[in-house]
Write a protein that holds these residues in place. Sequence first.
Motif, PDB file in Angstrom:
ATOM      1  N   ARG A   1      16.886  10.819  19.471  1.00 27.94           N
ATOM      2  CA  ARG A   1      16.033   9.613  19.410  1.00 27.94           C
ATOM      3  C   ARG A   1      14.558  10.018  19.427  1.00 27.94           C
ATOM      4  N   ALA A   2      14.232  11.000  20.278  1.00 25.71           N
ATOM      5  CA  ALA A   2      12.848  11.470  20.355  1.00 25.71           C
ATOM      6  C   ALA A   2      12.431  12.153  19.061  1.00 25.71           C
ATOM      7  N   VAL A   3      13.342  12.943  18.492  1.00 23.13           N
ATOM      8  CA  VAL A   3      13.006  13.639  17.244  1.00 23.13           C
ATOM      9  C   VAL A   3      12.807  12.619  16.127  1.00 23.13           C
ATOM     10  N   MET A   4      13.638  11.579  16.115  1.00 26.93           N
ATOM     11  CA  MET A   4      13.502  10.514  15.112  1.00 26.93           C
ATOM     12  C   MET A   4      12.140   9.821  15.219  1.00 26.93           C
ATOM     13  N   ARG A   5      11.780   9.468  16.445  1.00 27.90           N
ATOM     14  CA  ARG A   5      10.503   8.742  16.608  1.00 27.90           C
ATOM     15  C   ARG A   5       9.327   9.612  16.184  1.00 27.90           C
ATOM     16  N   ALA A   6       9.342  10.872  16.628  1.00 21.05           N
ATOM     17  CA  ALA A   6       8.240  11.775  16.267  1.00 21.05           C
ATOM     18  C   ALA A   6       8.186  11.977  14.755  1.00 21.05           C
ATOM     19  N   SER A   7       9.344  12.157  14.143  1.00 25.30           N
ATOM     20  CA  SER A   7       9.390  12.398  12.695  1.00 25.30           C
ATOM     21  C   SER A   7       8.893  11.184  11.930  1.00 25.30           C
ATOM     22  N   ALA A   8       9.291  10.006  12.386  1.00 25.45           N
ATOM     23  CA  ALA A   8       8.864   8.774  11.705  1.00 25.45           C
ATOM     24  C   ALA A   8       7.357   8.630  11.756  1.00 25.45           C
TER      25      ALA A   8
END
Length: 359
Positions: free
Chosen positions: A95-102
Amino acid sequence: MYPTTVEFGSLDEIHETALGVLPGDVADFLEGGAGGETTLLRNRQALSRWAVVPEPMSGVALPDTGTTLLDIPLSAPLLAAPFGGDTLFHPDGHRAVMRASAAFGVVDIAPEAGSFSYADLRATAPAAARMAQLHPFAGAVDVAGRIADAGYEALCVTVDCPVGGFRTRNMRNRFSPDLTPFCGNTPVSAGDAPRVAEVMGQLMSGGGAAWTWDDLTHAARRFRLPWIAKGVLTPAAALRAMDAGATGVVVSNHGGRQVDPAPSSLAVLPAIRAAVGPDVPVVVDSGFRTGADVFVALALGADAVILGRAIVYGLAAGGEAGVTRVLELVTEELRVLMTLAGAADLRAVTSDRVVEILR
Ligand SMILES: Cc1cc2nc3c(=O)[nH]c(=O)nc-3n(C[C@H](O)[C@H](O)[C@H](O)COP(=O)(O)O)c2cc1C
């Protein structure tokens, strides 16, 4: 335990912080490779043989790091790797990687063997959740269907993991975490148990799913999304993947975690690019950490680079903010090198901008 305010100066600092917060056996699971870890070492050694050719007075001031991959716009030629066991490293996991990537404008490839379902990750950050990874064996068509239903645009099919590699560190550590938390896409119920065992077997060794290219070709006819084959190391395998219906390939030795000894991804990249031609999307991973590494990969034929452990270091060291910092550092170094090498955009990062240093 998990720092929340981070302004890391370098990837080394992030790496050190990550190793400081992770339990020893989890750090080994992350850092380790297969067998004697020859492939792991070779991935880094291969990169160290290449140098960027400076271009004095080129007039390039603000290079453009943007590109598109499978029609997906990226602010930098980077993707975050699909990695299983994500919440071992930080409770927010992918979830954290998704938010940062977005927020950064790149794609995080949602993993099959992570803690959160494809639908959950897509809801967390639709802008980043555009590609999802799956393993090609029994039930793959259904999984691919769920990925499409969740709103993803492309599949990443891992073709180099019929069985987990011979992971020496995990064996020495008797590393056998509870796998239930990493079944975000393989719900544990009586009917799903065989698949859970298979998927997790991929990660933790064991498993053993005997699919062939013909099986994948057959299954892929029922995929509703374009797919790329992750884990090719020869021109023949890349061409076989294209024959099976892949839109592109990921040149990868799985970060040194599968075949050992294997060639570095970088060493085989130019031949694979030559074999598939200029128009097929070619992504590379395994050993890439810095903007300089990304520059060399692009110059030798890649369209984009998947970051694996570098992203996990950021996640472990600082959750979403840590991942963001990794993406910033890699992209900023790439931008500086493009300026110094006179490359105004990624198309200008061509093979004549690097040189192999043989001694
Ligand atoms: C902890 C960990 C778990 C991984 N799990 C998967 C997985 O479930 N499926 C997969 O295709 N690749 C998996 N990988 C491989 C990555 O997707 C990627 O190919 C690799 O990490 C790239 O090398 P690098 O770590 O040197 O950047 C994993 C890698 C790590 C470090």
